[in-house]
Design a protein around this motif. Structure first.
Motif, short mmCIF file in Angstrom:
data_model
loop_
_atom_site.label_atom_id
_atom_site.label_comp_id
_atom_site.label_asym_id
_atom_site.label_seq_id
_atom_site.Cartn_x
_atom_site.Cartn_y
_atom_site.Cartn_z
N THR A 227 46.24 41.17 46.70
CA THR A 227 45.83 41.63 45.53
C THR A 227 44.71 43.19 45.55
O THR A 227 44.02 42.39 46.22
N GLY A 229 43.20 47.03 44.60
CA GLY A 229 42.25 47.53 43.45
C GLY A 229 40.65 48.55 43.75
O GLY A 229 40.58 48.29 44.87
N HIS A 250 42.03 48.90 38.10
CA HIS A 250 42.70 48.44 38.08
C HIS A 250 43.57 47.77 39.68
O HIS A 250 42.32 48.08 40.13
N ARG A 252 46.91 45.79 42.01
CA ARG A 252 47.86 46.06 42.33
C ARG A 252 48.02 43.82 42.40
O ARG A 252 47.65 44.10 43.60
N GLN A 253 48.82 43.70 42.56
CA GLN A 253 49.23 41.70 42.63
C GLN A 253 50.39 41.50 43.40
O GLN A 253 51.32 41.97 42.63
N SER A 254 50.89 40.94 44.65
CA SER A 254 51.98 40.51 44.59
C SER A 254 52.20 39.33 45.72
O SER A 254 51.18 38.73 46.28
N SER A 264 55.93 40.83 41.83
CA SER A 264 54.99 42.02 41.13
C SER A 264 53.91 41.91 39.91
O SER A 264 54.54 42.22 39.80
N GLU A 266 50.17 44.08 37.81
CA GLU A 266 49.68 44.74 37.96
C GLU A 266 48.42 44.54 36.47
O GLU A 266 48.82 43.40 35.46
N ASP A 291 55.78 39.65 35.13
CA ASP A 291 56.95 40.49 36.18
C ASP A 291 58.51 40.43 35.72
O ASP A 291 58.58 41.41 34.51
N PHE A 299 50.46 38.09 37.40
CA PHE A 299 48.77 37.87 37.66
C PHE A 299 47.74 37.07 37.75
O PHE A 299 47.61 36.81 36.77
#
Length: 406
Positions: A227, A229, A250, A252-254, A264, A266, A291, A299
């Motif tokens: 993650t 941000g 904010h 973003r996670q994957s 992915s 957000e 996703d 997330f």
């Protein structure tokens, strides 16, 4: 264990070298003692029986310090005096879950070196970053969450701070009897990094959280994630009686490490609060994105203090496959002193929960809180009511809690 000993030894040697003459200073021993008594009641529509839990938690230990060096050890025990509930480990879930299993364990066991601008900590410790959305102590639960880690906090210049931790074991709220998906500890090579800068608009923080849940029993590695941000949090006072606070974030996670999913998602947060002579109003909107709607590709925040967010009924501790959007409004009153009571807080919050994908209205929730300190006792009363629509079932929860500490 070898890793713990090695990390502690490195820190101790480095700290002694940096401290210079600290070893010649007087050793100060400070006792640590805490106690909590809590009653929790849960009534969940899809489970016939109700849950009643009366638990007693005690923590005791000491901190020995000399100059810049300190060593802290704290043990804890949690006893279920009334155990008419499912604790997540023992028995069948014929009653609602109250995640406070009985436990006896080492809560804190750390060495620390602290000087101007630098703090180094090794061993079992509490780590709570920012608002604890992504990394926290889960202090509301009796057993809480700690980390076997080495941590460096460095502030080279005023207003700038680097905070980096390497965590090889997350000690969960499930305690010594933890097993299967609810492990006592979850091992892995976790890296938690924050870089914060004090700006005129507030504290701006960039973060990177590499979470390695390296236990096959814990969702088959599907909670491992990376993650990245940023977060901005600030306040402004309009005279002595009015204060405005804001925060925005904010991320973003994957997928990460051994996670078999490829996803992915957000995260977004916007929150504003106004305080006028103790009267408070706040509003916010938080999104944990999805996703493609597959389980555990939305997330996730497995290391966060999730009880603080998205309602106290705990319907969203694991983010649904289609994500969740939380619109919330709140208000209340706070006072430093009212008669014999100090730190008085009255609070009410309403949540509307919707999916991030499609157009599902999961449900609504109301949370109420009244808390105050009377002499050395902190008293808190809580209530949560979740009104289910497209997710979960109607749920009522009540808490009565007493805390003491020296």
């Amino acid at each position: 264990m070898k890793t713990i000993i090695k990390a502690a030894a490195v820190l101790a040697v480095g700290g002694i070298a940096c401290a210079g003459s600290a070893q010649a200073e007087e050793i100060i021993v400070t006792p640590i003692a805490e106690a909590r008594v809590r009653y929790e009641h849960a009534d969940q529509e899809d489970i016939a029986a109700k849950a009643d839990a009366l638990t007693v938690r005690v923590r005791a230990g000491a901190q020995a310090s000399s100059g810049a060096l300190s060593a802290t050890v704290v043990a804890q025990g949690n006893l279920a005096v009334v155990d008419d509930y499912f604790d997540g480990l023992n028995g069948a879930p014929t009653r609602p879950l109250v995640a406070d299993p009985q436990n006896v364990a080492i809560y804190i066991a750390q060495l620390q070196y602290k000087s101007k601008g630098t703090t180094l900590t090794a061993g079992r410790q509490k780590i709570a970053l920012d608002d604890e959305r992504f990394v926290g102590n889960v202090a509301f639960r009796d057993n809480a969450q700690t980390f076997d880690a080495v941590r460096a906090e460095v502030a080279p210049v005023k207003g700038l701070k680097l905070d980096v931790s390497y965590v090889w074991s997350v000690r969960t709220i499930w305690g010594v009897d933890g097993n299967a998906a609810r492990q006592q500890a979850v091992s892995g090579d976790n890296v938690l990094a924050n870089l914060s800068w004090a700006t005129p608009l507030g504290m701006l923080t960039g973060f990177a959280y590499l979470v390695d849940q390296d236990e096959a029993a814990v969702q088959a590695f599907r909670l491992s994630s990376q993650t990245y941000g940023a977060r901005l949090a600030g306040t402004h006072a309009f005279g002595k009686a009015v204060k405005l606070a804001w925060q925005a974030s904010h991320a973003r996670q994957s997928d990460w490490h051994r996670n078999p999913n490829n996803y992915s998602a957000e995260y977004w947060l916007a929150d504003v609060a106004l305080d006028v002579k103790g009267w408070k109003v706040n509003a916010g909107y938080e999104v944990l994105g999805a996703d493609e709607g597959t389980a555990l590709t939305s997330f996730q925040t497995p290391l966060g203090t999730n009880f603080k967010f998205q309602g106290w009924a705990d319907k969203f501790l694991t983010t649904p496959a289609n994500g969740v959007r939380d619109l919330y409004l709140g208000g209340g009153y706070g006072a430093k002193q009212i008669g014999a009571l100090s730190a008085v807080t009255l609070q009410a919050t309403w949540h509307r929960f919707d999916s991030d994908r499609f157009d599902q209205h999961y449900g609504n929730e109301i949370n109420l809180l009244a808390s105050a300190k009377l002499h050395s006792t902190v008293i808190a009363l809580r209530y949560a009511r979740y009104d289910a629509k497209a997710l979960g079932s109607d749920t009522d929860k009540v808490w009565v809690q007493f805390d003491w500490a020296i």
